[in-house]
Enzyme design. Sequence first.
Site, PDB file in Angstrom:
ATOM      1  N   TYR A  24       0.822  -1.212   0.000  1.00 36.79           N
ATOM      2  CA  TYR A  24       0.000   0.000   0.000  1.00 36.79           C
ATOM      3  C   TYR A  24       0.858   1.266   0.000  1.00 36.79           C
ATOM      4  O   TYR A  24       0.456   2.288   0.559  1.00 36.79           O
ATOM      5  CB  TYR A  24      -0.968  -0.022   1.181  1.00 36.79           C
ATOM      6  CG  TYR A  24      -2.196  -0.893   0.910  1.00 36.79           C
ATOM      7  CD1 TYR A  24      -2.974  -0.703  -0.240  1.00 36.79           C
ATOM      8  CD2 TYR A  24      -2.581  -1.888   1.793  1.00 36.79           C
ATOM      9  CE1 TYR A  24      -4.085  -1.488  -0.499  1.00 36.79           C
ATOM     10  CE2 TYR A  24      -3.698  -2.685   1.545  1.00 36.79           C
ATOM     11  CZ  TYR A  24      -4.442  -2.473   0.393  1.00 36.79           C
ATOM     12  OH  TYR A  24      -5.554  -3.254   0.144  1.00 36.79           O
ATOM     13  N   ASN A  70     -14.001  -3.623   1.706  1.00 34.79           N
ATOM     14  CA  ASN A  70     -14.512  -3.795   0.338  1.00 34.79           C
ATOM     15  C   ASN A  70     -14.136  -5.147  -0.297  1.00 34.79           C
ATOM     16  O   ASN A  70     -13.979  -5.243  -1.521  1.00 34.79           O
ATOM     17  CB  ASN A  70     -14.099  -2.602  -0.537  1.00 34.79           C
ATOM     18  CG  ASN A  70     -12.587  -2.472  -0.674  1.00 34.79           C
ATOM     19  OD1 ASN A  70     -11.830  -3.310  -0.160  1.00 34.79           O
ATOM     20  ND2 ASN A  70     -12.145  -1.446  -1.374  1.00 34.79           N
TER      21      ASN A  70
HETATM   22  P1  ADP Z   1      -8.400  -0.098  -4.937  1.00 38.07           P
HETATM   23  O1  ADP Z   1      -8.180  -1.069  -3.795  1.00 38.07           O
HETATM   24  O2  ADP Z   1      -9.820  -0.152  -5.438  1.00 38.07           O
HETATM   25  O3  ADP Z   1      -7.375  -0.190  -6.033  1.00 38.07           O
HETATM   26  P2  ADP Z   1      -7.005   2.246  -3.819  1.00 38.07           P
HETATM   27  O4  ADP Z   1      -5.726   1.680  -4.360  1.00 38.07           O
HETATM   28  O5  ADP Z   1      -7.344   3.672  -4.121  1.00 38.07           O
HETATM   29  O6  ADP Z   1      -8.272   1.369  -4.286  1.00 38.07           O
HETATM   30  O7  ADP Z   1      -7.010   2.108  -2.240  1.00 38.07           O
HETATM   31  C1  ADP Z   1      -6.444   1.005  -1.614  1.00 38.07           C
HETATM   32  C2  ADP Z   1      -7.302   0.586  -0.432  1.00 38.07           C
HETATM   33  O8  ADP Z   1      -7.271   1.586   0.572  1.00 38.07           O
HETATM   34  C3  ADP Z   1      -8.805   0.417  -0.751  1.00 38.07           C
HETATM   35  O9  ADP Z   1      -9.131  -0.833  -1.296  1.00 38.07           O
HETATM   36  C4  ADP Z   1      -9.416   0.612   0.608  1.00 38.07           C
HETATM   37  O10 ADP Z   1      -9.354  -0.585   1.385  1.00 38.07           O
HETATM   38  C5  ADP Z   1      -8.523   1.672   1.226  1.00 38.07           C
HETATM   39  N1  ADP Z   1      -9.058   3.019   1.034  1.00 38.07           N
HETATM   40  C6  ADP Z   1      -9.047   3.763  -0.110  1.00 38.07           C
HETATM   41  N2  ADP Z   1      -9.622   4.975   0.093  1.00 38.07           N
HETATM   42  C7  ADP Z   1      -9.998   5.003   1.417  1.00 38.07           C
HETATM   43  C8  ADP Z   1     -10.634   5.952   2.267  1.00 38.07           C
HETATM   44  N3  ADP Z   1     -11.003   7.151   1.802  1.00 38.07           N
HETATM   45  N4  ADP Z   1     -10.865   5.614   3.553  1.00 38.07           N
HETATM   46  C9  ADP Z   1     -10.485   4.406   4.040  1.00 38.07           C
HETATM   47  N5  ADP Z   1      -9.859   3.461   3.296  1.00 38.07           N
HETATM   48  C10 ADP Z   1      -9.637   3.742   2.011  1.00 38.07           C
END
Ligand code: ADP
Length: 141
Positions: free
Chosen positions: A51, A114
């Site tokens: 992350y 999610n």
């Molecule tokens: P994705 O997982 O759909 O590729 P991102 O890479 O933008 O999305 O974000 C990584 C993960 O961080 C998300 O799956 C989610 O678990 C968490 N996340 C993203 N935005 C938020 C937020 N505004 N508040 C809390 N957790 C978030």
Amino acid sequence: MSQETTLVLLKPDAVSKQLVGQVLERFQSAGLKIRGLKMLQFGDALLREHYAHIAEKPFFPEVQNFMQQTPVIALALEGENAIAHVRDLLGPTDSKKADKGTIRGDLGVDVMINVCHASDSTDAAAAELKRFFGEGELFHY
Ligand code: ADP
């Protein structure tokens, strides 16, 4: 159309709510083939690496806590345009905005809780597959 392999993580909400079978069934029914599968517990270093793109966000500590609540399940899924296909099956990051019929729309709670992570590009898929699977842990059959 191209044959791709993508990396999926079934997050702690999927694991703790016993949704693993259901989510796997959706991927397999959609024609995606499992090339690799393992359960692992996120350590701090691996989580920070995975992350890195959100490590400076204010919500990162919450994500870190959530992602370490239970082990996760890593999957390598292969299929035509598998990277985009899997993200379509998931729906958008925010489960509340995801349509019914998508995995997040049906089973997710919010933007953090999610259900799954999935690679979002060919470069990300290559790096993430390497991050979670060693040599000999991805199969062709
Ligand atoms: P994705 O997982 O759909 O590729 P991102 O890479 O933008 O999305 O974000 C990584 C993960 O961080 C998300 O799956 C989610 O678990 C968490 N996340 C993203 N935005 C938020 C937020 N505004 N508040 C809390 N957790 C978030």
